[in-house]
Design a protein around this motif. Structure first.
Motif, PDB file in Angstrom:
ATOM      1  N   ALA A 119       0.816  -1.213   0.000  1.00 61.88           N
ATOM      2  CA  ALA A 119       0.000   0.000   0.000  1.00 61.88           C
ATOM      3  C   ALA A 119       0.848   1.260   0.000  1.00 61.88           C
ATOM      4  O   ALA A 119       0.409   2.311  -0.492  1.00 61.88           O
ATOM      5  CB  ALA A 119      -0.935  -0.004   1.208  1.00 61.88           C
ATOM      6  N   ASN A 120       2.062   1.156   0.536  1.00 58.20           N
ATOM      7  CA  ASN A 120       2.946   2.321   0.630  1.00 58.20           C
ATOM      8  C   ASN A 120       4.022   2.334  -0.449  1.00 58.20           C
ATOM      9  O   ASN A 120       5.071   2.949  -0.283  1.00 58.20           O
ATOM     10  CB  ASN A 120       3.575   2.369   2.024  1.00 58.20           C
ATOM     11  CG  ASN A 120       2.549   2.633   3.104  1.00 58.20           C
ATOM     12  OD1 ASN A 120       1.547   3.289   2.861  1.00 58.20           O
ATOM     13  ND2 ASN A 120       2.783   2.102   4.298  1.00 58.20           N
ATOM     14  N   GLY A 121       3.748   1.652  -1.546  1.00 56.21           N
ATOM     15  CA  GLY A 121       4.630   1.741  -2.707  1.00 56.21           C
ATOM     16  C   GLY A 121       5.605   0.601  -2.894  1.00 56.21           C
ATOM     17  O   GLY A 121       6.416   0.641  -3.812  1.00 56.21           O
ATOM     18  N   GLY A 122       5.558  -0.393  -2.023  1.00 59.40           N
ATOM     19  CA  GLY A 122       6.462  -1.537  -2.160  1.00 59.40           C
ATOM     20  C   GLY A 122       7.473  -1.592  -1.048  1.00 59.40           C
ATOM     21  O   GLY A 122       7.560  -2.565  -0.301  1.00 59.40           O
ATOM     22  N   GLY A 123       8.281  -0.552  -0.925  1.00 57.29           N
ATOM     23  CA  GLY A 123       9.231  -0.469   0.182  1.00 57.29           C
ATOM     24  C   GLY A 123      10.249  -1.587   0.194  1.00 57.29           C
ATOM     25  O   GLY A 123      10.641  -2.125  -0.850  1.00 57.29           O
ATOM     26  N   ALA A 124      10.680  -1.948   1.410  1.00 55.64           N
ATOM     27  CA  ALA A 124      11.748  -2.936   1.561  1.00 55.64           C
ATOM     28  C   ALA A 124      11.530  -3.779   2.807  1.00 55.64           C
ATOM     29  O   ALA A 124      10.967  -3.307   3.801  1.00 55.64           O
ATOM     30  CB  ALA A 124      13.111  -2.249   1.632  1.00 55.64           C
ATOM     31  N   LEU A 125      11.995  -5.007   2.718  1.00 58.33           N
ATOM     32  CA  LEU A 125      11.994  -5.942   3.830  1.00 58.33           C
ATOM     33  C   LEU A 125      13.423  -6.385   4.068  1.00 58.33           C
ATOM     34  O   LEU A 125      14.097  -6.844   3.142  1.00 58.33           O
ATOM     35  CB  LEU A 125      11.118  -7.157   3.497  1.00 58.33           C
ATOM     36  CG  LEU A 125      11.141  -8.329   4.480  1.00 58.33           C
ATOM     37  CD1 LEU A 125      10.378  -7.953   5.758  1.00 58.33           C
ATOM     38  CD2 LEU A 125      10.531  -9.578   3.845  1.00 58.33           C
ATOM     39  N   ILE A 126      13.907  -6.225   5.302  1.00 60.76           N
ATOM     40  CA  ILE A 126      15.259  -6.661   5.673  1.00 60.76           C
ATOM     41  C   ILE A 126      15.137  -7.772   6.707  1.00 60.76           C
ATOM     42  O   ILE A 126      14.515  -7.577   7.751  1.00 60.76           O
ATOM     43  CB  ILE A 126      16.092  -5.512   6.267  1.00 60.76           C
ATOM     44  CG1 ILE A 126      16.218  -4.356   5.277  1.00 60.76           C
ATOM     45  CG2 ILE A 126      17.477  -6.009   6.680  1.00 60.76           C
ATOM     46  CD1 ILE A 126      16.946  -3.145   5.851  1.00 60.76           C
ATOM     47  N   ASN A 127      15.722  -8.918   6.427  1.00 62.91           N
ATOM     48  CA  ASN A 127      15.749 -10.019   7.385  1.00 62.91           C
ATOM     49  C   ASN A 127      17.177 -10.260   7.852  1.00 62.91           C
ATOM     50  O   ASN A 127      18.098 -10.377   7.027  1.00 62.91           O
ATOM     51  CB  ASN A 127      15.200 -11.303   6.765  1.00 62.91           C
ATOM     52  CG  ASN A 127      13.693 -11.279   6.611  1.00 62.91           C
ATOM     53  OD1 ASN A 127      13.010 -10.454   7.221  1.00 62.91           O
ATOM     54  ND2 ASN A 127      13.163 -12.166   5.791  1.00 62.91           N
ATOM     55  N   VAL A 128      17.354 -10.351   9.165  1.00 63.68           N
ATOM     56  CA  VAL A 128      18.682 -10.575   9.735  1.00 63.68           C
ATOM     57  C   VAL A 128      18.914 -12.077   9.864  1.00 63.68           C
ATOM     58  O   VAL A 128      18.233 -12.762  10.632  1.00 63.68           O
ATOM     59  CB  VAL A 128      18.817  -9.888  11.101  1.00 63.68           C
ATOM     60  CG1 VAL A 128      20.174 -10.203  11.715  1.00 63.68           C
ATOM     61  CG2 VAL A 128      18.642  -8.376  10.951  1.00 63.68           C
ATOM     62  N   HIS A 129      19.860 -12.568   9.110  1.00 65.08           N
ATOM     63  CA  HIS A 129      20.249 -13.974   9.156  1.00 65.08           C
ATOM     64  C   HIS A 129      21.486 -14.118  10.031  1.00 65.08           C
ATOM     65  O   HIS A 129      21.675 -13.403  11.000  1.00 65.08           O
ATOM     66  CB  HIS A 129      20.524 -14.497   7.748  1.00 65.08           C
ATOM     67  CG  HIS A 129      19.375 -14.331   6.812  1.00 65.08           C
ATOM     68  ND1 HIS A 129      19.548 -14.087   5.482  1.00 65.08           N
ATOM     69  CD2 HIS A 129      18.038 -14.376   7.017  1.00 65.08           C
ATOM     70  CE1 HIS A 129      18.366 -13.994   4.887  1.00 65.08           C
ATOM     71  NE2 HIS A 129      17.442 -14.151   5.805  1.00 65.08           N
ATOM     72  N   SER A 130      22.361 -15.029   9.636  1.00 61.53           N
ATOM     73  CA  SER A 130      23.603 -15.277  10.350  1.00 61.53           C
ATOM     74  C   SER A 130      24.501 -16.087   9.442  1.00 61.53           C
ATOM     75  O   SER A 130      24.024 -16.807   8.550  1.00 61.53           O
ATOM     76  CB  SER A 130      23.329 -16.059  11.639  1.00 61.53           C
ATOM     77  OG  SER A 130      24.525 -16.554  12.199  1.00 61.53           O
TER      78      SER A 130
END
Length: 247
Positions: A119-130
């Motif tokens: 809804a806000n244009g797509g944006g970004a998703l960050i996932n913290v792995h290891s």
């Protein structure tokens, strides 16, 4: 590519450790607002920081978070717990509880916030792995991070149509509460967080934040024995590094 400047960001586990570093780095890069979650959030003197309660194992808590944070364009899945036991001797229920936080918790948050990002244009998703997503011998923790790495790669495909940039961040030991009792060489969490946020602005999909992450990512193409890890003088490294065959 998504700009950090002027954006509204959500950081799970955002009041300590690497999560707190993400909050601070985001504000340094010009974020307008950062939602910082915790099970029992503390108030902040900075008006740009909005503390919110979140228990990632509780669907109702996740739904309440999604309802409150409808203006975010960047979601950072950082919250997690550690489990330092051999996989073969850890009780199944303990492993299930661990996965409920480190894997299913991320899945719940991502599913709940994906429509908001769209809804806000797509944006970004960050996932913290290891780096332990790849290194063999890290027990239930490594298994959970490996599952999360796979899920992140699937999120990247699933969310492409709505224009969401998906970034996976891999790191070795980092100076946070989770590693406070370990006598090992650790990365600076603020440097890790800043690099990850700049990766979003640069359109990257994966961040290898230190030498050990780069080493183990490269080892994925070799024999599986190369994924065993050891501590040498406080440094996490491959137990059987690949032989350099260059002439």
């Amino acid at each position: 590519m998504v700009s950090i400047n002027g954006s509204n960001i959500l950081v799970t586990g955002g009041q300590r450790g690497l999560g707190k570093a993400f909050v601070e780095a985001a504000l340094d890069l010009g974020a307008a607002k950062v939602y910082a979650t915790a099970r029992r959030p503390r108030p902040s003197a900075d008006p740009r920081i909005v503390p919110l309660p979140l228990e990632v194992t509780d669907p109702d808590s996740v739904a309440a978070l999604a309802d409150r944070a409808r203006d975010v364009s960047i979601v950072i899945n950082n919250a997690g717990v550690t489990l330092r036991k051999p996989l073969i001797s850890t009780a199944i229920d303990e492993i299930k509880d661990h996965f409920d936080t480190n894997f299913f918790g991320v899945l719940r948050v991502t599913q709940a916030l994906a429509p908001t990002l769209a809804a806000n244009g797509g944006g970004a998703l960050i996932n913290v792995h290891s780096v332990l997503s790849w290194a063999a011998g890290a027990g239930g923790y490594g298994a959970g991070k490996a599952a999360l790495w796979s899920a992140t790669n699937s999120f990247r495909v699933d969310l492409a149509a709505q224009g969401t940039q998906v970034v996976g961040v891999h790191l070795g030991y980092t100076a946070t509460d989770l590693t406070a009792d370990l006598d090992v060489v650790k990365s600076d969490p603020h440097e890790v967080a800043r690099e990850a946020l700049l990766a979003v602005e640069n359109g990257q999909t994966e961040v290898l934040s230190d030498d050990v992450s780069r080493q183990f990512k490269a080892a994925l193409s070799g024999p599986v024995e190369g994924l065993e890890f050891a501590l040498v003088d406080g440094h996490l490294m491959a137990r059987h590094p690949p032989v350099n065959t260059a002439v």
